[in-house]
Each structure stands twice: as structure tokens, then as C-alpha cells.
Design an enzyme around this catalytic site. Structure first.
Site, PDB file in Angstrom:
ATOM      1  N   TYR A 181      40.622  36.422  35.460  1.00 27.00           N
ATOM      2  CA  TYR A 181      39.669  36.263  36.307  1.00 27.00           C
ATOM      3  C   TYR A 181      39.914  37.055  37.728  1.00 27.00           C
ATOM      4  O   TYR A 181      41.094  37.177  38.096  1.00 27.00           O
ATOM      5  CB  TYR A 181      39.786  34.615  36.898  1.00 27.00           C
ATOM      6  CG  TYR A 181      38.973  34.111  37.824  1.00 27.00           C
ATOM      7  CD1 TYR A 181      37.533  33.978  37.601  1.00 27.00           C
ATOM      8  CD2 TYR A 181      39.293  33.671  38.999  1.00 27.00           C
ATOM      9  CE1 TYR A 181      36.719  33.606  38.615  1.00 27.00           C
ATOM     10  CE2 TYR A 181      38.493  33.338  39.971  1.00 27.00           C
ATOM     11  CZ  TYR A 181      36.923  33.413  39.839  1.00 27.00           C
ATOM     12  OH  TYR A 181      36.150  32.977  40.845  1.00 27.00           O
ATOM     13  N   ASP A 276      45.595  42.818  39.630  1.00 28.49           N
ATOM     14  CA  ASP A 276      44.846  41.854  40.650  1.00 28.49           C
ATOM     15  C   ASP A 276      45.861  40.959  40.912  1.00 28.49           C
ATOM     16  O   ASP A 276      46.320  40.190  40.038  1.00 28.49           O
ATOM     17  CB  ASP A 276      43.694  41.392  40.032  1.00 28.49           C
ATOM     18  CG  ASP A 276      43.161  40.089  40.667  1.00 28.49           C
ATOM     19  OD1 ASP A 276      43.850  39.748  41.774  1.00 28.49           O
ATOM     20  OD2 ASP A 276      42.128  39.479  40.036  1.00 28.49           O
ATOM     21  N   LYS A 304      44.954  34.420  48.278  1.00 28.77           N
ATOM     22  CA  LYS A 304      45.710  33.452  48.285  1.00 28.77           C
ATOM     23  C   LYS A 304      47.137  33.298  49.413  1.00 28.77           C
ATOM     24  O   LYS A 304      46.925  33.056  50.520  1.00 28.77           O
ATOM     25  CB  LYS A 304      46.096  33.043  46.877  1.00 28.77           C
ATOM     26  CG  LYS A 304      44.882  32.885  46.189  1.00 28.77           C
ATOM     27  CD  LYS A 304      45.145  32.065  44.802  1.00 28.77           C
ATOM     28  CE  LYS A 304      44.009  31.736  44.084  1.00 28.77           C
ATOM     29  NZ  LYS A 304      43.371  32.613  42.970  1.00 28.77           N
TER      30      LYS A 304
HETATM   31  C1  LIG Z   1      41.764  33.101  42.914  1.00 24.16           C
HETATM   32  C2  LIG Z   1      41.869  34.468  42.280  1.00 24.16           C
HETATM   33  C3  LIG Z   1      40.799  35.301  42.579  1.00 24.16           C
HETATM   34  C4  LIG Z   1      39.674  35.055  43.379  1.00 24.16           C
HETATM   35  O1  LIG Z   1      40.069  34.606  44.782  1.00 24.16           O
HETATM   36  P1  LIG Z   1      39.068  33.806  45.724  1.00 24.16           P
HETATM   37  O2  LIG Z   1      39.850  33.822  46.960  1.00 24.16           O
HETATM   38  O3  LIG Z   1      39.179  32.428  45.113  1.00 24.16           O
HETATM   39  O4  LIG Z   1      37.893  34.345  45.720  1.00 24.16           O
HETATM   40  C5  LIG Z   1      40.763  36.446  41.972  1.00 24.16           C
HETATM   41  N1  LIG Z   1      41.688  37.081  41.100  1.00 24.16           N
HETATM   42  C6  LIG Z   1      42.745  36.145  40.714  1.00 24.16           C
HETATM   43  C7  LIG Z   1      43.892  36.752  39.892  1.00 24.16           C
HETATM   44  C8  LIG Z   1      42.805  34.937  41.265  1.00 24.16           C
HETATM   45  O5  LIG Z   1      43.805  34.264  40.900  1.00 24.16           O
END
Ligand SMILES: *Cc1c(COP(=O)(O)O)cnc(C)c1O
Length: 465
Positions: A181, A276, A304
Site C-alpha cells: 500500500y 516507502d 506516521k
Molecule cells: C500508511 C501508509 C501510507 C499512507 O499514509 P497516510 O498518512 O495514511 O496517507 C503509505 N504507505 C505506507 C507503507 C503506509 O503504511
């Protein structure tokens, strides 16, 4: 303050007194124990109202508990490793707002800098000194980052880095991995893991077919699937993006050879490698997963943890790549609240606390103890289980291992059993991610006593599911 201390003193899992109103009581199965039933009357009322006000009653899909069933717990407050719902029930929290609460929720030191900053203003829309402070901390810690741009969410970081990869290479296609994701930008909503997998939506309506066509999906831990895509799309691939430890298909670990192979393929093909690290950043290690694995990508996204509980994302990389970004270069990207002083203050204090001696050692030790305890309890009760942890990130699946990619999870994991376990753990006073497709998170304020409480809870829950 007095109120907070009084409530903090209540042992984890001890239930609030029943109110006189009609109570909704969940029981996993009819097994007699002396547990007090979980009363969620107020949560249920709030969710019933919310469903008429917000799509699905929530502002982000996974919160709706669709994949585990039952009503979500509506939060009243969080402190340290605990959360309390609006009915007064206390839980040991293993989500921590999906990662940001790594130094403990509502951490006193973070709260203190936030209070100071509020007096100086909550938004400037102009340069402020804290942006440099956080930028220097990120550049110093993260091997791939020589320059950084702050944004307001992980989604924004990922969609911006995709534009940057395309601008820099003058190519349009991108390779991602099934089940990873990268936020909800159009290009990434193709086989996108957790939230999407949880709802059983393979893709999303509203994503143009032409956009989806530029996103190529490979299989995690499978270099051949990547080589084939490069071969079939010679000279057209801008970059490869991945979670360097997967958290959005449940917890899945890459092999070092896989990451090393991606590094070599990208370099050979003139494509950019993007880690990511929105979930793994500053959680897996002080220098993120890239430091843990010893593999340096070209660009990195963060989120995060970096905001310490306030909305922050970031992307960074080598100077020559980042200097493509406006106004240094031609690739446009902007944000009214980007570099927000309140968010910078929380991020700085959070990274500072994480930089203290022993922080990552504590995370690794307690998380190892937790996952080993849960897995041993599962096996004692005859459940097939596989799982693991790195630092303060963990996960397990109800199936035989190994699990190396999303396809394995989709094939094998017993999601119905996970749903029963999840509800049973709520009854025991433990708040786990409400989906088999999500990882779990610990923080610096989880104690050995919290972990032992949780393992005992899991032992009882695993007996009756
Ligand atoms: C949570 C997450 C996102 C998206 O971040 P948001 O702050 O929820 O938009 C993108 N990449 C990874 C790996 C994530 O865990």
C-alpha cells in the site's frame, strides 16, 4: 490531571461499571469464564449516528472493523500504551494510531512542546526554523536522504515521489508489488493491500484505466517477476516502489537478496528505487528499514512516526533528484500546511526521544517477547500460526508458514479465525489491528507487565476461539 491519574491506575482490562442503559454484550463463544462482559453501549450509539453522517461511519475504511465484524470501539482518549473507549473500557493498544504513537500516546514531552508551539501559532504558511531542525534530523538518520520535502500525509508523500520518479527519468510506468500500500493516489490503487484487501475490492472505481495501466504489479520476494516486467517494458519504467518490510498485507519480511536484487536491477535499468518507509521509517531502526537492511534506495517516503501523532509526511533522496522539485526545479508540488510548525515540533521531539540510548533495543525486546508469547499460546491450543517481528513492528497469520508475499496470505490465512481472535482480545482488554492484513505496533511505553498481560489474555482467547 487527577482524573487521568486515577484512570491510568486502573489495571489493564478491568472493565468500567455497567451503565443502567441497555448494554450490547459480545461473547466470542459460549465458554464459561469469570471475565466481565465487554459493554460497548456508548460506542454502539456513536457508530449508529456516525453511519448517517460519514460514509460507513468512519473517515478511513479500516476503522469500520469490516473484516472482523462487530462494532468498532469508539475512542475517548489515549495515554502511553493504553487507550480508553467512550464506555470507559481500557485496552493495551497495539495500533498506536497505526504507528505514530511510538514514544507512547500523548507523551508528556511531546505534549509540552506542542503547548509551547500553540502559543506561537499553529500555522505559518511561511518558512519557520523547525523545518530545518526536522530536516537535519531526517538527513542525518536516513542513508538515502540528502534533501527532504515535508508534506501532510503518507499518501501525499507517495504521490509526490511518483511524480518525481517520472520527472527525473522521463519515463511513465512504475512497478509496485501486489499487496503493498502506498496511499490512495490513483496510480497506487491497483492490488493495494490492507484497506482494499480487507474490503475485498480488487481495485477502485474512479481510477482511470489509463492510470492503472501505467502501474505494473510484481510479486513480493520474487525477483523474476520484476525482471519480466522490465523486459516487457524496456526503457519505460521510471521506478520500483515497495514497503521494505510489508505491513499492509500483514507483516511480511523481504529477504536481503530480494532487496539487493532490486537495487541492482534498478541501477542497471536506469530506474529509481523507492523505499516507502511511511510505516517502517524510524520504527524498524533509527535510520529506517534501509539502515536495517543495508540497502540504499534512490528516494524514500516517510510518514506516521515522523509526525509524532500530527499530520506529516515527507519524501527525500539524493540532492540531484530532489533539486527537480519546485521551486529548485520544474516538478511542481506544494502544500498550504506543509512544514506546519505544530507538526514539526511533535516530529522533532518524537525523533529526539527515539534517538536516546536503548530505545530500539527496548522495542525489539518487548516486541519479540510479545510475538513469541502469542505464537506459543496459539500452538499450545492447536492453532497453525506463523509470524515474527522486527523492532517495534510485528504480525502473525493463522496458517502454516512461510508467508513471503500477499498471494500466500490470501491463499492460506484463516481470516475467520482472526476475526474471532480479535473480538476475544477486545473482551480481554487488548486492542489489535482489526484485520489479518495489518501489522501490529508497539511503543517505548509498553512495559514487560503489559506484554505479560497480553500474552495471558491471548492464551485465554486462543482457548475459546
Ligand atoms: C500508511 C501508509 C501510507 C499512507 O499514509 P497516510 O498518512 O495514511 O496517507 C503509505 N504507505 C505506507 C507503507 C503506509 O503504511
Amino acid at each position: 490531571m487527577q482524573v487521568l491519574q486515577k484512570q491510568t491506575a486502573r489495571p489493564a482490562g478491568q472493565r468500567a461499571q455497567k451503565s443502567g442503559r441497555r448494554a450490547t454484550v459480545f461473547r466470542a463463544q459460549a465458554v464459561a469464564t469469570d471475565r466481565k462482559p465487554l459493554v460497548t453501549t456508548k460506542s454502539d450509539e456513536i457508530m449508529a449516528e456516525a453511519r448517517n453522517l460519514l460514509p460507513g461511519g468512519v473517515n478511513s475504511p479500516v476503522r469500520a472493523f469490516k473484516s472482523v465484524g462487530g462494532n468498532p470501539i469508539v475512542f475517548d482518549r489515549v495515554k502511553g500504551p493504553y487507550c480508553w473507549d467512550v464506555d470507559g473500557n481500557k485496552y493495551v493498544d497495539y495500533i498506536g494510531s497505526w504507528g505514530p504513537a511510538i514514544v507512547g500516546a500523548a507523551n508528556d514531552e511531546v505534549n509540552a512542546v506542542l503547548r509551547d508551539q500553540i502559543e506561537k501559532g499553529t500555522s505559518f504558511g511561511a518558512p519557520g526554523p523547525l523545518e530545518n531542525v526536522l530536516a537535519k534530523m531526517v538527513i542525518e538518520r536516513v542513508p538515502s536522504v540528502e534533501m527532504v520535502r515535508f508534506v501532510s500525509s503518507g499518501t501525499e508523500a507517495c504521490l509526490s515521489v511518483l511524480r518525481l520518479m517520472r520527472a527525473y527519468t522521463k519515463r511513465e510506468k512504475v512497478i509496485k508489488f501486489v499487496g503493498c500500500y502506498h496511499g490512495h493516489a490513483d496510480s497506487f490503487l491497483v492490488k493495494a493491500g490492507s484497506g482494499v484487501a480487507t474490503l475485498g475490492l480488487p481495485d477502485s472505481p474512479g481510477v482511470p484505466a489509463s492510470t492503472a495501466a501505467a502501474t505494473l504489479n510484481a510479486t513480493y520476494n520474487d525477483l523474476d517477476s520484476v525482471r519480466e516486467l522490465f523486459k516487457a517494458n524496456k526503457g519505460q519504467i521510471a521506478g520500483v516502489i515497495l514497503e521494505p518490510v510489508v505491513g499492509n498485507s500483514g507483516f511480511i519480511v523481504p529477504t536481503k537478496e530480494f532487496l539487493q536484487g532490486l537495487r541492482e536491477i534498478c541501477t542497471a535499468e536506469g530506474a529509481l528505487l523507492c523505499f516507502d518507509e511511511v510505516m517502517t521509517g524510524f520504527r524498524i531502526a533509527k535510520g529506517c528499514a534501509q539502515e536495517h537492511w543495508g540497502i540504499t534506495p534512490d528516494v524514500t517516503t516517510m510518514g506516521k512516526v515522523i509526525g509524532g501523532g500530527l499530520p506529516v509526511g515527507a519524501y527525500g533522496g539524493r540532492r540531484e533528484i530532489m533539486e527537480m522539485v519546485a521551486p529548485a526545479g520544474p516538478m511542481y508540488q506544494a502544500g498550504t500546511l506543509s512544514g506546519n510548525p505544530l507538526a514539526m515540533a511533535a516530529g522533532i521531539k518524537t525523533l529526539e526521544i527515539l534517538g536516546r540510548p536503548g530505545a530500539y533495543e527496548h522495542l525489539d525486546r518487548i516486541t519479540g517477547k510479545l510475538i513469541n508469547g502469542i505464537m506459543a499460546a496459539a500452538k499450545e491450543n492447536g492453532h497453525a500460526v506463523t509470524g515474527g517481528h522486527i523492532s517495534g513492528m510485528f504480525g502473525f497469520f493463522f496458517c502454516e508458514g512461510p508467508v513471503t508475499c500477499y498471494e500466500d496470505v490470501a491463499d492460506k490465512a484463516d481470516t475467520a479465525k482472526f476475526a474471532r481472535f480479535h473480538r476475544a482480545m477486545l473482551e480481554e482488554g487488548v486492542y489489535l489491528a482489526p484485520s489479518q492484513f495489518e501489522a501490529g505496533f508497539t511503543g517505548l511505553q509498553h512495559t514487560d507487565a503489559d506484554i505479560e498481560f497480553t500474552i495471558e489474555a491471548a492464551r485465554r482467547a486462543l482457548k475459546r476461539i
